[in-house]
Design a protein around this motif. Structure first.
Motif, PDB file in Angstrom:
ATOM      1  N   LEU A 214     -43.463 -62.949  43.262  1.00 33.45           N
ATOM      2  CA  LEU A 214     -44.058 -61.702  42.733  1.00 33.45           C
ATOM      3  C   LEU A 214     -42.371 -60.855  41.407  1.00 33.45           C
ATOM      4  CD1 LEU A 214     -44.151 -59.586  45.758  1.00 33.45           C
ATOM      5  CD2 LEU A 214     -46.093 -60.095  44.349  1.00 33.45           C
ATOM      6  N   ASN A 215     -42.574 -61.336  40.684  1.00 32.10           N
ATOM      7  CA  ASN A 215     -42.024 -60.867  39.354  1.00 32.10           C
ATOM      8  C   ASN A 215     -41.892 -59.101  39.794  1.00 32.10           C
ATOM      9  OD1 ASN A 215     -40.843 -60.466  37.132  1.00 32.10           O
ATOM     10  ND2 ASN A 215     -42.879 -60.413  36.360  1.00 32.10           N
ATOM     11  N   THR A 216     -40.886 -59.040  40.383  1.00 31.77           N
ATOM     12  CA  THR A 216     -40.057 -57.721  40.899  1.00 31.77           C
ATOM     13  C   THR A 216     -39.003 -57.780  40.580  1.00 31.77           C
ATOM     14  OG1 THR A 216     -40.182 -56.460  42.850  1.00 31.77           O
ATOM     15  CG2 THR A 216     -40.251 -58.965  43.248  1.00 31.77           C
ATOM     16  N   ASN A 217     -38.231 -56.855  41.021  1.00 33.74           N
ATOM     17  CA  ASN A 217     -36.305 -56.468  40.903  1.00 33.74           C
ATOM     18  C   ASN A 217     -36.202 -56.866  42.234  1.00 33.74           C
ATOM     19  OD1 ASN A 217     -37.187 -54.265  43.017  1.00 33.74           O
ATOM     20  ND2 ASN A 217     -37.407 -53.108  41.041  1.00 33.74           N
ATOM     21  N   SER A 218     -34.985 -57.063  42.679  1.00 33.70           N
ATOM     22  CA  SER A 218     -34.512 -57.286  43.970  1.00 33.70           C
ATOM     23  C   SER A 218     -35.105 -56.270  45.065  1.00 33.70           C
ATOM     24  CB  SER A 218     -33.004 -58.164  44.024  1.00 33.70           C
ATOM     25  OG  SER A 218     -32.582 -56.954  43.471  1.00 33.70           O
ATOM     26  N   ASP A 219     -34.720 -55.223  44.657  1.00 34.46           N
ATOM     27  CA  ASP A 219     -34.828 -54.324  46.066  1.00 34.46           C
ATOM     28  C   ASP A 219     -36.020 -54.016  46.786  1.00 34.46           C
ATOM     29  OD1 ASP A 219     -32.463 -53.588  45.616  1.00 34.46           O
ATOM     30  OD2 ASP A 219     -32.875 -51.357  44.000  1.00 34.46           O
ATOM     31  N   TYR A 220     -37.720 -54.112  45.505  1.00 33.91           N
ATOM     32  CA  TYR A 220     -38.796 -54.372  46.509  1.00 33.91           C
ATOM     33  C   TYR A 220     -38.639 -55.525  46.924  1.00 33.91           C
ATOM     34  CZ  TYR A 220     -43.178 -54.852  46.698  1.00 33.91           C
ATOM     35  OH  TYR A 220     -44.300 -54.725  47.247  1.00 33.91           O
ATOM     36  N   ARG A 221     -38.252 -57.289  46.480  1.00 35.12           N
ATOM     37  CA  ARG A 221     -38.166 -58.142  47.258  1.00 35.12           C
ATOM     38  C   ARG A 221     -37.466 -58.408  48.639  1.00 35.12           C
ATOM     39  NH1 ARG A 221     -36.861 -61.256  43.520  1.00 35.12           N
ATOM     40  NH2 ARG A 221     -39.356 -61.791  42.510  1.00 35.12           N
ATOM     41  N   SER A 222     -36.412 -57.758  48.632  1.00 33.55           N
ATOM     42  CA  SER A 222     -35.559 -57.143  49.882  1.00 33.55           C
ATOM     43  C   SER A 222     -36.475 -56.536  50.254  1.00 33.55           C
ATOM     44  CB  SER A 222     -33.752 -56.602  49.660  1.00 33.55           C
ATOM     45  OG  SER A 222     -33.066 -57.604  48.654  1.00 33.55           O
ATOM     46  N   TYR A 223     -37.109 -55.299  50.621  1.00 33.98           N
ATOM     47  CA  TYR A 223     -37.315 -54.551  51.630  1.00 33.98           C
ATOM     48  C   TYR A 223     -39.141 -55.512  52.131  1.00 33.98           C
ATOM     49  CZ  TYR A 223     -40.589 -51.007  52.908  1.00 33.98           C
ATOM     50  OH  TYR A 223     -41.298 -50.247  54.145  1.00 33.98           O
ATOM     51  N   LEU A 224     -39.939 -56.395  51.430  1.00 33.00           N
ATOM     52  CA  LEU A 224     -40.378 -56.795  51.903  1.00 33.00           C
ATOM     53  C   LEU A 224     -40.208 -57.667  53.095  1.00 33.00           C
ATOM     54  CD1 LEU A 224     -42.605 -57.725  48.462  1.00 33.00           C
ATOM     55  CD2 LEU A 224     -43.412 -55.797  50.301  1.00 33.00           C
ATOM     56  N   LYS A 225     -39.075 -58.104  52.582  1.00 32.55           N
ATOM     57  CA  LYS A 225     -38.694 -59.583  53.324  1.00 32.55           C
ATOM     58  C   LYS A 225     -37.681 -59.163  54.439  1.00 32.55           C
ATOM     59  CE  LYS A 225     -37.411 -63.033  50.844  1.00 32.55           C
ATOM     60  NZ  LYS A 225     -35.979 -64.099  49.865  1.00 32.55           N
ATOM     61  N   GLU A 226     -37.390 -57.723  54.908  1.00 34.12           N
ATOM     62  CA  GLU A 226     -37.714 -56.681  55.845  1.00 34.12           C
ATOM     63  C   GLU A 226     -38.298 -56.495  56.729  1.00 34.12           C
ATOM     64  OE1 GLU A 226     -34.908 -53.262  54.084  1.00 34.12           O
ATOM     65  OE2 GLU A 226     -33.034 -54.988  53.759  1.00 34.12           O
ATOM     66  N   GLU A 227     -39.308 -56.853  56.487  1.00 32.51           N
ATOM     67  CA  GLU A 227     -40.290 -55.596  56.848  1.00 32.51           C
ATOM     68  C   GLU A 227     -42.247 -56.600  56.985  1.00 32.51           C
ATOM     69  OE1 GLU A 227     -40.747 -52.605  58.410  1.00 32.51           O
ATOM     70  OE2 GLU A 227     -39.421 -51.586  57.253  1.00 32.51           O
ATOM     71  N   LEU A 228     -41.131 -57.922  56.965  1.00 31.11           N
ATOM     72  CA  LEU A 228     -41.942 -59.021  57.043  1.00 31.11           C
ATOM     73  C   LEU A 228     -43.011 -58.979  58.498  1.00 31.11           C
ATOM     74  CD1 LEU A 228     -42.662 -61.682  56.040  1.00 31.11           C
ATOM     75  CD2 LEU A 228     -40.612 -63.327  56.628  1.00 31.11           C
ATOM     76  N   ASN A 257     -41.378 -48.896  43.262  1.00 30.32           N
ATOM     77  CA  ASN A 257     -40.770 -49.165  42.391  1.00 30.32           C
ATOM     78  C   ASN A 257     -40.321 -47.395  41.864  1.00 30.32           C
ATOM     79  OD1 ASN A 257     -39.773 -50.946  42.913  1.00 30.32           O
ATOM     80  ND2 ASN A 257     -41.395 -51.941  40.986  1.00 30.32           N
ATOM     81  N   LEU A 258     -41.718 -46.148  41.629  1.00 34.04           N
ATOM     82  CA  LEU A 258     -41.962 -45.079  41.477  1.00 34.04           C
ATOM     83  C   LEU A 258     -41.370 -43.942  42.755  1.00 34.04           C
ATOM     84  CD1 LEU A 258     -45.610 -45.351  39.417  1.00 34.04           C
ATOM     85  CD2 LEU A 258     -42.588 -44.792  38.604  1.00 34.04           C
ATOM     86  N   ILE A 259     -42.060 -44.098  43.817  1.00 37.58           N
ATOM     87  CA  ILE A 259     -41.396 -42.806  45.204  1.00 37.58           C
ATOM     88  C   ILE A 259     -41.054 -43.494  46.104  1.00 37.58           C
ATOM     89  CG2 ILE A 259     -43.894 -42.350  44.306  1.00 37.58           C
ATOM     90  CD1 ILE A 259     -42.473 -44.042  47.573  1.00 37.58           C
ATOM     91  N   GLU A 260     -39.744 -44.111  45.778  1.00 36.22           N
ATOM     92  CA  GLU A 260     -38.232 -44.633  47.016  1.00 36.22           C
ATOM     93  C   GLU A 260     -37.566 -43.555  46.287  1.00 36.22           C
ATOM     94  OE1 GLU A 260     -35.115 -46.468  48.389  1.00 36.22           O
ATOM     95  OE2 GLU A 260     -35.888 -45.882  46.137  1.00 36.22           O
ATOM     96  N   PRO A 261     -37.443 -44.284  44.681  1.00 34.95           N
ATOM     97  CA  PRO A 261     -36.188 -43.232  44.689  1.00 34.95           C
ATOM     98  C   PRO A 261     -36.139 -42.116  44.821  1.00 34.95           C
ATOM     99  CG  PRO A 261     -36.170 -44.845  42.988  1.00 34.95           C
ATOM    100  CD  PRO A 261     -37.624 -44.867  43.484  1.00 34.95           C
ATOM    101  N   LEU A 262     -37.551 -41.116  44.732  1.00 38.68           N
ATOM    102  CA  LEU A 262     -37.737 -39.712  44.979  1.00 38.68           C
ATOM    103  C   LEU A 262     -37.705 -38.983  46.432  1.00 38.68           C
ATOM    104  CD1 LEU A 262     -41.121 -39.795  41.811  1.00 38.68           C
ATOM    105  CD2 LEU A 262     -38.242 -38.646  41.773  1.00 38.68           C
ATOM    106  N   LEU A 263     -37.854 -39.920  47.703  1.00 44.06           N
ATOM    107  CA  LEU A 263     -37.934 -40.242  48.674  1.00 44.06           C
ATOM    108  C   LEU A 263     -36.513 -39.114  49.248  1.00 44.06           C
ATOM    109  CD1 LEU A 263     -39.337 -42.303  49.873  1.00 44.06           C
ATOM    110  CD2 LEU A 263     -41.073 -40.627  49.178  1.00 44.06           C
TER     111      LEU A 263
END
Length: 634
Positions: A214-228, A257-263
């Protein structure tokens, strides 16, 4: 998956006259595994008994049979794939020339010498150095007979000692019927395949691969790996199509990416952040699955937004003996609930649903508003205007004094006139709230409608939910209703505003499609194959498509020709295809203008002419069938 590497490695070392066949369901990562694991294995395997240089290693050549119509097409694709290995100048061995040249240079009148295909530095001697991979056998064009294909593969195996890996979903390979009878794939396979390998991937490995790609940032990639583990558990409830999962994770990337900071903004939501993100991820995966299977669309969710009402009705019939519920007679909403949510409470996020099903871009504002309602979060300015409708509801308005009733109604109208409500139905409701009880407040209905329309034109209406109740608004029109004409005027104003909104959304989607086309026209054509052409091919700029084709490399041009042929051939209804005639005619005109510059006697020029012939053929076919239909109905 180590056993597959061992089997392929052993195959490379042996003298063979048979092919290896890797089979498995669509979308489980067969091609990904070949490209990311087997290609490396092949490139690092030394060729036994090589005469000049014992350290010589194999060269993998990948060919997709997607859309391939004839053996000549396949021969051309082999040559193009070899041609791509190291640029334009290359040396072609006699054995390759005799096996492929019939389908390319002499057949298509392309100026190319058999000594000018592969680079001298590669020093390729026939097929000795090559490992041919034929993928997507089940996606070949029906015009290519399976027996003829197997015959050509057998020719390469026996006459040229080629090493071949076949990849397909064997269950989807169609048997061809000829005048001589039925060509059965399983019988034919025994003559060319030595070993059939069932591809049962390690899903953790495959999902990890998707996450890394995935062409994404490290935060999202880390989250997906945590939730594997959670992703794996959710994925196990689906058809296990990795392409669908990749689509889901790509969609969720935008949401995350859009909503995670808003939560973190609201305490009630922040305390449940992990639970909310999991719920959103789960919903995105299951909606992607149902959408890609064709069970739901943007405009038809088949009741999954209101599962409980369907379940209550089913339980009522079941408990009263009206009908015995089975999987066959259960509603789709019921099946969806039992498959993904039972016995827990189902969730539905309209903004994510619209985004995943292609109906709209993801609107974080709408989503946050839904979360705030779910978790009872209100900021004062909005809670006041929303609570006002509750105060003036039929159940509560009788609790007010005459003075309070007048003041609250006047206050409501002031909010409406300022356009403070995003819910479009509020503006219709306001008409009744002000004029009910025989217009005891003595408002002029025509003037009231003008004030409501002023507010509508100012308002930032949330039309993401408009489709769900638009038909109900129109259906509720009653000519006997004394307010019918005023209600109609408001609804018409809403419809007009909705049309403008839809144009903006359509423009945004068209821009997204055109950007996709510019990045890779072949990937765009594959997207059309999966998604369908309606609302895409008839909307995008023909010039964008044409220029993307011109800028594509030679191999991509050739693949696009086969792919677009398969895409268009899926639609047999002439009145469906005629909607795309302007696009095709526009493309035909651009191709005609570019003939002198691009349709030269070169490899790329051949691909240009081939594509031009295909487009011309479809235009002719549509026009002939249209004329026949018109004559038969005249």
């Amino acid at each position: 998956m180590k056993h597959i590497e061992e089997l392929v490695g052993n195959y490379l070392k042996l003298n063979t006259d048979y092919a290896l066949f890797i089979t498995g369901k669509w979308g489980i990562g067969k091609t990904y595994y070949y490209n990311n694991t087997l290609v490396s294995l092949i490139k690092n395997t030394e060729i036994n008994n090589y005469e000049k240089n014992n350290s010589k290693k194999f060269i993998p050549v990948y060919i997709s049979l997607f859309g391939i119509k004839t053996i000549e097409d396949l021969q051309t694709q082999i040559l193009l794939s070899i041609y791509k290995i190291n640029g334009k100048k290359a040396k072609l061995a006699t054995s390759i020339a005799s096996a492929c040249i019939r389908g390319f240079a002499s057949y298509h009148n392309v100026e190319i010498e058999t000594s000018d295909i592969l680079p001298n530095t590669l020093n390729i001697r026939g097929f000795d150095d090559l490992i041919l991979c034929f993928d997507d056998i089940e996606r070949k064009n029906d015009e290519l007979n399976i027996k003829e294909l197997a015959g050509y593969i057998n020719l390469l195996l026996e006459n040229y000692s080629a090493k071949i890996i076949l990849i397909a979903n064997e269950k989807e390979i169609k048997d061809n019927k000829t005048t001589e009878g039925k060509n059965n794939w399983k019988e034919i396979k025994d003559k060319i395949v030595g070993n059939t390998i069932e591809f049962n991937p390690d899903l953790s490995f495959s999902i990890n691969g998707i996450i890394e790609s995935l062409n994404t940032n490290s935060d999202y990639r880390s989250y997906l790996k945590e939730e594997l583990d959670f992703i794996l558990e959710t994925f196990s409830k689906t058809s296990l199509n990795l392409r669908t999962l990749k689509y889901a994770l790509s969609c969720f990337q935008t949401v995350f990416n859009l909503i995670e900071p808003l939560l973190d903004k609201y305490t009630e939501i922040k305390n449940n952040k992990a639970e909310i993100l999991k719920s959103l991820l789960y919903f995105t995966i299951v909606i992607s699955e149902e959408y890609r299977l064709g069970k739901i669309t943007y405009s038809e969710n088949n009741g999954i937004d209101n599962c409980w009402s369907f379940l209550w009705l089913e339980d009522f019939h079941s408990n009263n003996g009206t009908v015995e519920l089975t999987e066959d007679n259960q509603s789709y909403a019921g099946q969806y609930y039992h498959k993904y949510y039972a016995p827990a409470m189902p969730t539905f996020y309209q903004s994510i649903y619209d985004f995943v099903t292609g109906g709209a871009i993801f609107h974080k504002e709408s989503f946050i508003e839904q979360l705030k309602k779910d978790y009872h979060v209100y900021d004062n300015s909005k809670s006041k205007i929303e609570i006002l409708f509750d105060v003036l509801s039929r159940d509560n308005c009788f609790l007010l004094s005459e003075k309070e009733y007048r003041e609250r109604t006047k206050e409501l109208l002031s909010y409406i006139e300022k356009g403070l409500y995003s819910d479009p139905e509020r503006y219709v409701n306001c008409l009744y709230f002000v004029l009910r009880f025989d217009n005891i407040l003595n408002y002029n209905p025509a003037r009231l409608v003008k004030r409501i329309k002023i507010g509508l034109n100012k308002a930032d209406i949330n039309f993401r939910y408009y489709e769900s109740f638009k038909d109900r608004l129109h259906a509720s029109r009653n000519e006997k209703d004394s307010l019918a004409e005023y209600k109609t005027e408001i609804i018409n104003c809403l419809d007009l505003k909705y049309q403008k909104y839809q144009k903006i959304i359509d423009k945004t989607k068209i821009e997204e499609y055109e950007d996709m086309c510019k990045k890779s026209i072949y990937d765009f054509c594959l997207f059309l194959y999966d998604k369908g052409i309606h609302g895409i091919l008839d909307k995008i700029d023909t010039k964008v498509f044409y220029l993307s084709f011109i800028r594509a490399n030679t191999e991509a041009k050739y693949k696009v020709t086969g792919c677009i042929d398969v895409v268009l051939s899926k639609y047999s209804n002439i009145y469906y295809l005629k909607d795309f005639l302007p696009f095709l005619v526009g493309l035909q005109s651009l191709l005609k203008k570019g003939e002198k510059q691009y349709a030269k006697k070169t490899v790329s020029g051949y691909c240009y002419r081939k594509f031009q012939e295909s487009i011309n053929g479809y235009i002719e076919k549509i026009n002939i069938e249209l004329k026949q239909y018109q004559n038969s109905n005249s």
